[in-house]
Structure formats: C-alpha cells, structure tokens
Design a protein around this motif. Structure first.
Motif, PDB file in Angstrom:
ATOM      1  N   ASP A 217    -107.851 -26.719 -18.341  1.00 37.07           N
ATOM      2  CA  ASP A 217    -108.205 -26.244 -17.007  1.00 37.07           C
ATOM      3  C   ASP A 217    -108.821 -27.363 -16.166  1.00 37.07           C
ATOM      4  O   ASP A 217    -108.569 -27.462 -14.964  1.00 37.07           O
ATOM      5  N   VAL A 218    -109.669 -28.161 -16.811  1.00 38.33           N
ATOM      6  CA  VAL A 218    -110.266 -29.327 -16.148  1.00 38.33           C
ATOM      7  C   VAL A 218    -109.848 -30.548 -16.955  1.00 38.33           C
ATOM      8  O   VAL A 218    -110.056 -30.603 -18.162  1.00 38.33           O
ATOM      9  N   GLN A 219    -109.231 -31.524 -16.274  1.00 38.69           N
ATOM     10  CA  GLN A 219    -108.595 -32.607 -17.029  1.00 38.69           C
ATOM     11  C   GLN A 219    -108.835 -33.956 -16.355  1.00 38.69           C
ATOM     12  O   GLN A 219    -109.027 -34.045 -15.143  1.00 38.69           O
ATOM     13  N   ALA A 220    -108.848 -35.002 -17.194  1.00 40.68           N
ATOM     14  CA  ALA A 220    -108.900 -36.375 -16.702  1.00 40.68           C
ATOM     15  C   ALA A 220    -107.567 -37.048 -16.985  1.00 40.68           C
ATOM     16  O   ALA A 220    -106.985 -36.882 -18.057  1.00 40.68           O
ATOM     17  N   SER A 221    -107.076 -37.803 -16.006  1.00 41.04           N
ATOM     18  CA  SER A 221    -105.845 -38.566 -16.189  1.00 41.04           C
ATOM     19  C   SER A 221    -106.033 -39.952 -15.578  1.00 41.04           C
ATOM     20  O   SER A 221    -107.021 -40.214 -14.888  1.00 41.04           O
ATOM     21  N   GLU A 222    -105.081 -40.833 -15.851  1.00 39.80           N
ATOM     22  CA  GLU A 222    -105.117 -42.193 -15.326  1.00 39.80           C
ATOM     23  C   GLU A 222    -106.466 -42.859 -15.591  1.00 39.80           C
ATOM     24  O   GLU A 222    -107.110 -43.427 -14.696  1.00 39.80           O
ATOM     25  N   VAL A 223    -106.896 -42.794 -16.853  1.00 39.00           N
ATOM     26  CA  VAL A 223    -108.197 -43.353 -17.246  1.00 39.00           C
ATOM     27  C   VAL A 223    -108.105 -44.873 -17.357  1.00 39.00           C
ATOM     28  O   VAL A 223    -107.225 -45.408 -18.037  1.00 39.00           O
TER      29      VAL A 223
ATOM     30  N   LYS B  65    -108.855 -40.017 -12.733  1.00 42.46           N
ATOM     31  CA  LYS B  65    -108.589 -38.925 -11.801  1.00 42.46           C
ATOM     32  C   LYS B  65    -109.055 -37.613 -12.437  1.00 42.46           C
ATOM     33  O   LYS B  65    -108.668 -37.276 -13.554  1.00 42.46           O
ATOM     34  N   LEU B  66    -109.899 -36.882 -11.725  1.00 48.44           N
ATOM     35  CA  LEU B  66    -110.383 -35.571 -12.174  1.00 48.44           C
ATOM     36  C   LEU B  66    -109.527 -34.497 -11.523  1.00 48.44           C
ATOM     37  O   LEU B  66    -109.367 -34.476 -10.302  1.00 48.44           O
ATOM     38  N   VAL B  67    -108.962 -33.611 -12.347  1.00 48.20           N
ATOM     39  CA  VAL B  67    -108.092 -32.535 -11.853  1.00 48.20           C
ATOM     40  C   VAL B  67    -108.648 -31.199 -12.316  1.00 48.20           C
ATOM     41  O   VAL B  67    -108.963 -31.016 -13.491  1.00 48.20           O
ATOM     42  N   TRP B  68    -108.803 -30.256 -11.393  1.00 51.15           N
ATOM     43  CA  TRP B  68    -109.216 -28.897 -11.728  1.00 51.15           C
ATOM     44  C   TRP B  68    -108.348 -27.928 -10.923  1.00 51.15           C
ATOM     45  O   TRP B  68    -107.582 -28.369 -10.058  1.00 51.15           O
ATOM     46  N   PRO B  69    -108.389 -26.628 -11.195  1.00 51.80           N
ATOM     47  CA  PRO B  69    -107.409 -25.706 -10.585  1.00 51.80           C
ATOM     48  C   PRO B  69    -107.317 -25.769  -9.069  1.00 51.80           C
ATOM     49  O   PRO B  69    -106.243 -25.567  -8.500  1.00 51.80           O
ATOM     50  N   GLU B  70    -108.439 -26.075  -8.392  1.00 49.27           N
ATOM     51  CA  GLU B  70    -108.404 -26.049  -6.925  1.00 49.27           C
ATOM     52  C   GLU B  70    -108.294 -27.431  -6.295  1.00 49.27           C
ATOM     53  O   GLU B  70    -108.300 -27.543  -5.060  1.00 49.27           O
ATOM     54  N   GLY B  71    -108.245 -28.472  -7.102  1.00 45.93           N
ATOM     55  CA  GLY B  71    -108.183 -29.777  -6.460  1.00 45.93           C
ATOM     56  C   GLY B  71    -108.207 -30.942  -7.434  1.00 45.93           C
ATOM     57  O   GLY B  71    -108.135 -30.771  -8.664  1.00 45.93           O
ATOM     58  N   GLU B  72    -108.321 -32.141  -6.876  1.00 47.59           N
ATOM     59  CA  GLU B  72    -108.417 -33.348  -7.675  1.00 47.59           C
ATOM     60  C   GLU B  72    -109.124 -34.417  -6.849  1.00 47.59           C
ATOM     61  O   GLU B  72    -109.170 -34.356  -5.625  1.00 47.59           O
ATOM     62  N   LEU B  73    -109.721 -35.395  -7.545  1.00 46.14           N
ATOM     63  CA  LEU B  73    -110.351 -36.515  -6.858  1.00 46.14           C
ATOM     64  C   LEU B  73    -110.480 -37.697  -7.806  1.00 46.14           C
ATOM     65  O   LEU B  73    -110.432 -37.541  -9.020  1.00 46.14           O
ATOM     66  N   GLN B  74    -110.643 -38.881  -7.238  1.00 40.88           N
ATOM     67  CA  GLN B  74    -110.810 -40.093  -8.022  1.00 40.88           C
ATOM     68  C   GLN B  74    -112.296 -40.270  -8.355  1.00 40.88           C
ATOM     69  O   GLN B  74    -113.150 -40.120  -7.474  1.00 40.88           O
ATOM     70  N   VAL B  75    -112.588 -40.598  -9.607  1.00 41.23           N
ATOM     71  CA  VAL B  75    -113.963 -40.728 -10.071  1.00 41.23           C
ATOM     72  C   VAL B  75    -114.210 -42.163 -10.516  1.00 41.23           C
ATOM     73  O   VAL B  75    -113.412 -42.750 -11.250  1.00 41.23           O
ATOM     74  N   VAL B  76    -115.325 -42.735 -10.065  1.00 38.45           N
ATOM     75  CA  VAL B  76    -115.810 -44.017 -10.572  1.00 38.45           C
ATOM     76  C   VAL B  76    -117.158 -43.736 -11.223  1.00 38.45           C
ATOM     77  O   VAL B  76    -118.110 -43.321 -10.564  1.00 38.45           O
TER      78      VAL B  76
END
Length: 525
Positions: free
Chosen positions: A303-309, A319-330
C-alpha cells in the motif's frame, strides 16, 4: 473476611472504574501531583478471575509492587516467577515490609498472616490491575506499538518526530522514556505493565495525546502489554534473535503475532506490516481479510512503497508512493534498511489519517537515533559509525549498506553477548566476514560466560582464521582505527547507545562513541 469459597470464580473482566483517584506509586515512587485517595483490594479485583484467596473488603492499596525489596506499607505485592528467581520466595519479606496483600499463583494457606489472592496467571493479573489502578490511561492516548527484531527504536523515534515531537507524543523504548514535560533514561525496552501504565498516566497528565512504544517479544510473552488499548500495531521484521528464550523461530513468530491477533486481550484497531519480510507476509495471510492491515515495502507490492532507491554517503533518495499520491524523498538517514524504517513510520502516521507530504517536511530536522548508524566526526579522513546491530540479519544489512557507499575498505568491530543464544554467534560472524574487508571480533557484554567460549562458538565459521579475535574491546577499536585509511569506513557494531559492559556480574562504564573519539584524538596528537 472473605474465605476461599467466597471469592468470584471465572468472572469476566469489567471496565476499569473511575470512582476514585489516589496517590499513584509505581514500585514505591509517589507522584506528589496526585490527590491522595486509595482504592481497596476489592475494587481493584472486581470482575477479575481469581482461583482462591482471602481478602478484606476495607484493605486499602497505596501502590503495586513486584520487587519485595521495594515494598512499602500499603503495597499490593505481586509474586512473579522469573527466569532466575521466583517472587514467591520473598513473600515473607514483603509481609515484613508492610504489604497489605499478596497476589500469587500459589495457595498460601489459611495460616498466612495477611490477605492473599491466588490467580492463574500473576503477570496477566498485574497488567489488568495496573490498568485499573491508573484508571486506564491507554484509553486517553492514541497508542502505537512497534514490534520486530530490528528497527524498533529508529521507527519509534522517527514516528514520534514526524507526528508531533516529544512534547506532544510520548515514547517508551530502548533509549529513553519521553513523558511530555520530562524525559527519563530507559531501564527496559518494554517495562513491566505497572511501569507502562505509570508512564502512560504521566504522559496524560503532561498533555500528551499520543504515544509510541517499542513492544519486545519478551514484553509480549511475559504479558507486560496484556489488555493494552493499542490503536496501531506495526510489524517490522523477524530474524534470528532470542532463540535461547523462545527455542525456535516459529515460537518467536507466534509470540510476536499475539500483538495483532487479540491474544493479548485486545486487537489493535489497525495494523501496519512490512511485506518485504517473509514473516510479515505470513502474518498478513494469517490475520485474514477482515483485519484492517496496511502494508509497506520496497521489493514487494504494498500500500505504501518506495521505488527508485538511490544510496549516497551522506543521504538517501527514493520515490514514496501511497494510494493517493507520490513524492520524491531526500532523507538524511543512510542505507536501504532506513528506507524501510522511514516507510514504517510514514505508514503508521498515514493510517492515523496524516498526510505523508506534510509529515516529510519534518524529516530534515530529525536528529537521528543515538547509536543507530551514528556518525563520529573528529577530523579523521575515513568514515566512522557506531550501530546497535547485534543479529546476523542486522549486521548483514549494515555491512551491505556501508559497502554500497564506501569506496575503500570496510572494517568492522563487533562481538557476541554472553549468556544468550549461542547458535546466533557463528551466523553473526559469517555475516560480517561476507560483508567486511577486515573483521575484529571482541567483547560485547560477556556477562558470566567466558570470552573463550564465545570466541570458540564464533570460530565454527569456515575461514574464521582471517578474523582478529581481541578480548579487550578498546584495543579492538584502536586496531581498527589504525587500519583505516582515506575513503575507508569503520563500523563499531553491537552496543550502539549503550554506555556499559557487563562482566561476570559487574557493570563497567564503556561507550563505543566516547572511546572512539578519545582514540582518534590520541592518534592525531
């Protein structure tokens, strides 16, 4: 007086009464801010299953005590059986010190000089009575319980930071107890139930609305969290640890599972589970479709996932991805396993209704966790970190993460604890040998066991002849620092935030961080 036949048998637990307020006293410590009124034994035990006993309607209780040495007049003493001793051996001392009644799993007989209550499970009873004594403070807080072999401390402290900070969000964990207006040093990851409720009670009185607590397998097994009203329970992972206590991985998992299934007296309102862990996936399958579960992961659909680590020496990006959206995390947290820890914290807050994009605004101000990949900067030209990793899985992940961001050699100092699971020692050494260029094996709380025996268990690994076995931990750290050159990395693992070593019943001051700084300064002089 109530005789053996007059006590209620097999009654259901009734809701905690709020008919009285009283001076709270956990293990003999009185909080002066409380109004001094005392409950009686009958009120405390109303509706709780008792097998036999004798008690007086008018017996008043000032405090709940599990250590006979700390009994004061008016105490209700719980005779708990332990791994090394048994509280029933000390009931006479409790009587002499002024206990008004004894709670025990034994029948103390008609001639026993004071009141007693015989119960089937004294630890479970302690949890129920403690909750009632402190008027159910868990109902006044949103409680998150975090369990798992690795990462509990980081996830708990990160969650606390992201959702409100220590002034608003209480914390019970390995490093410290945050109570809203003050902080206490931790004396146990998951303390006895009477201490848990005392701490929660102080959080409520100090204005906290939420709390995060680490829930250890020992805490679950010994009923310290029985009946606790948990809003969110989080499962991080399960790897070999505490097998000396649980006997098998299956038994270890079954204990952890109790936090999620209602076997601890209550089901959590929601669960958060890491599906990158095979045991996490098993937990989700066994909980069934009707259980409210939110999953997180990196390598598996969640349901909540990290990609492009992407991992760097000074940061981590994904990249943080959740059901309603996504954003880049540093993130300032280093390594892949800290991506998983961050996912856990964000998912916990997400199921509580908080927006991930708002939470991550606070990430840059997170000070880190003491002794968890803590960087030591004293002007040296190599990287130096101190970490609590003390299982083969944690060491493997730590070495793997540092290998990815280290252009030079990876040098590791670590040890295996004494009087603990001997079968984990060889796997721990193997994990370090596979990940490091140089390995220094040394002391890590030998307790009453000889270092020779500990080293012999570690030497069962093929190729261990290349390992430097050094009994003195300071000497081992010194040699590792001598071996480090520019672009290398030294990892001092196993003790993390701890400031002591245990040798044969003696606790001696020892802090890996302070020792490393002292040695660097000496070598630079």
């Amino acid at each position: 007086m109530i005789g053996h036949a007059d006590l209620p048998i097999s009654l259901l637990l009734t809701a905690a009464s709020s008919r009285y307020s009283y001076a709270s006293q956990s293990q003999g410590r009185v909080s002066k801010s409380h109004q001094v009124m005392k409950p009686n034994v009958e009120d405390l035990f109303e509706g709780i299953e008792c097998e036999a006993g004798r008690l007086n309607h008018d017996t008043l209780v000032t405090c709940l005590i599990t250590d006979s040495r700390r009994v004061v007049p008016g105490a209700l003493f719980f005779a708990i059986g332990g791994l090394r001793t048994n509280g029933n051996y000390f009931v006479e001392e409790a009587v002499d010190r002024g206990a008004v009644a004894i709670v025990t799993e034994e029948d103390l007989g008609a001639r026993f000089p004071i009141d007693f209550i015989k119960v089937k499970d004294v630890r479970q009873t302690l949890a129920l009575i403690s909750r009632r004594f402190y008027e159910a403070p868990d109902e006044k807080l949103k409680i998150t319980g975090v369990t798992g072999t690795n990462g509990k401390t980081t996830v708990s402290m990160l969650t606390q930071h992201l959702v409100g900070g220590s002034d608003q969000v209480g914390l019970i964990g390995t490093v410290r107890y945050d109570l809203g207006k003050r902080t206490l040093p931790s004396f146990r990851t998951t303390p006895e139930s009477v201490d848990i409720y005392s701490l929660l009670d102080q959080m409520v009185k100090n204005g906290c609305s939420e709390t995060v607590m680490e829930v250890s397998s020992h805490g679950i097994s010994q009923q310290r969290t029985y009946g606790l009203d948990v809003d969110v329970a989080a499962f991080l992972n399960l790897t070999q640890d505490h097998i000396d206590y649980h006997k098998s991985m299956e038994a270890y998992f079954d204990v952890k599972k109790r936090l999620f299934t209602g076997e601890m007296g209550r089901k959590p309102k929601a669960s958060v589970v890491n599906v990158d862990c095979a045991y996490g996936r098993q937990l989700v399958a066994e909980m069934g479709d009707d259980a409210p579960v939110t999953t997180y992961g990196i390598d598996h659909d969640a349901d909540v996932q990290a990609s492009e680590v992407n991992l760097f020496p000074d940061r981590t990006e994904f990249k943080l991805v959740w059901p309603e959206g996504e954003l880049q995390v540093v993130s300032p947290l280093l390594g892949r396993f800290n991506v998983s820890n961050l996912l856990a914290a964000v998912t916990i807050a997400y199921v509580q209704g908080k927006r991930p994009e708002n939470l991550l605004e606070h990430l840059s101000t997170f000070p880190g966790v003491p002794g968890r990949m803590e960087r030591i900067e004293e002007g040296q030209d190599y990287n130096l970190l101190v970490d609590y990793a003390h299982t083969d899985d944690a060491l493997r992940h730590a070495c793997g993460m540092l290998r990815e961001i280290t252009p030079g050699k990876l040098i590791v100092v670590f040890g295996c604890g004494g009087d603990r699971d001997r079968t984990k020692r060889a796997p721990m050494l193997k994990a370090v040998m596979e990940g490091a260029d140089l390995v220094y094996a040394t002391a890590d709380n030998p307790r009453s066991e000889s270092l020779g025996q500990i080293f012999d268990d570690m030497r069962a690994v093929e190729g261990s002849g290349s390992v430097h076995f050094i009994e003195d931990r300071k000497d081992a750290i010194s040699r590792a620092l001598d071996a480090a050159s520019k672009d290398d990395c030294v990892l001092i693992a196993g003790k993390g935030h701890e400031t002591y070593q245990e040798f044969d019943g003696t606790v001696m001051p020892f802090d890996d961080r302070s020792v490393a700084r002292e040695l660097i300064h000496l070598k630079q002089a």
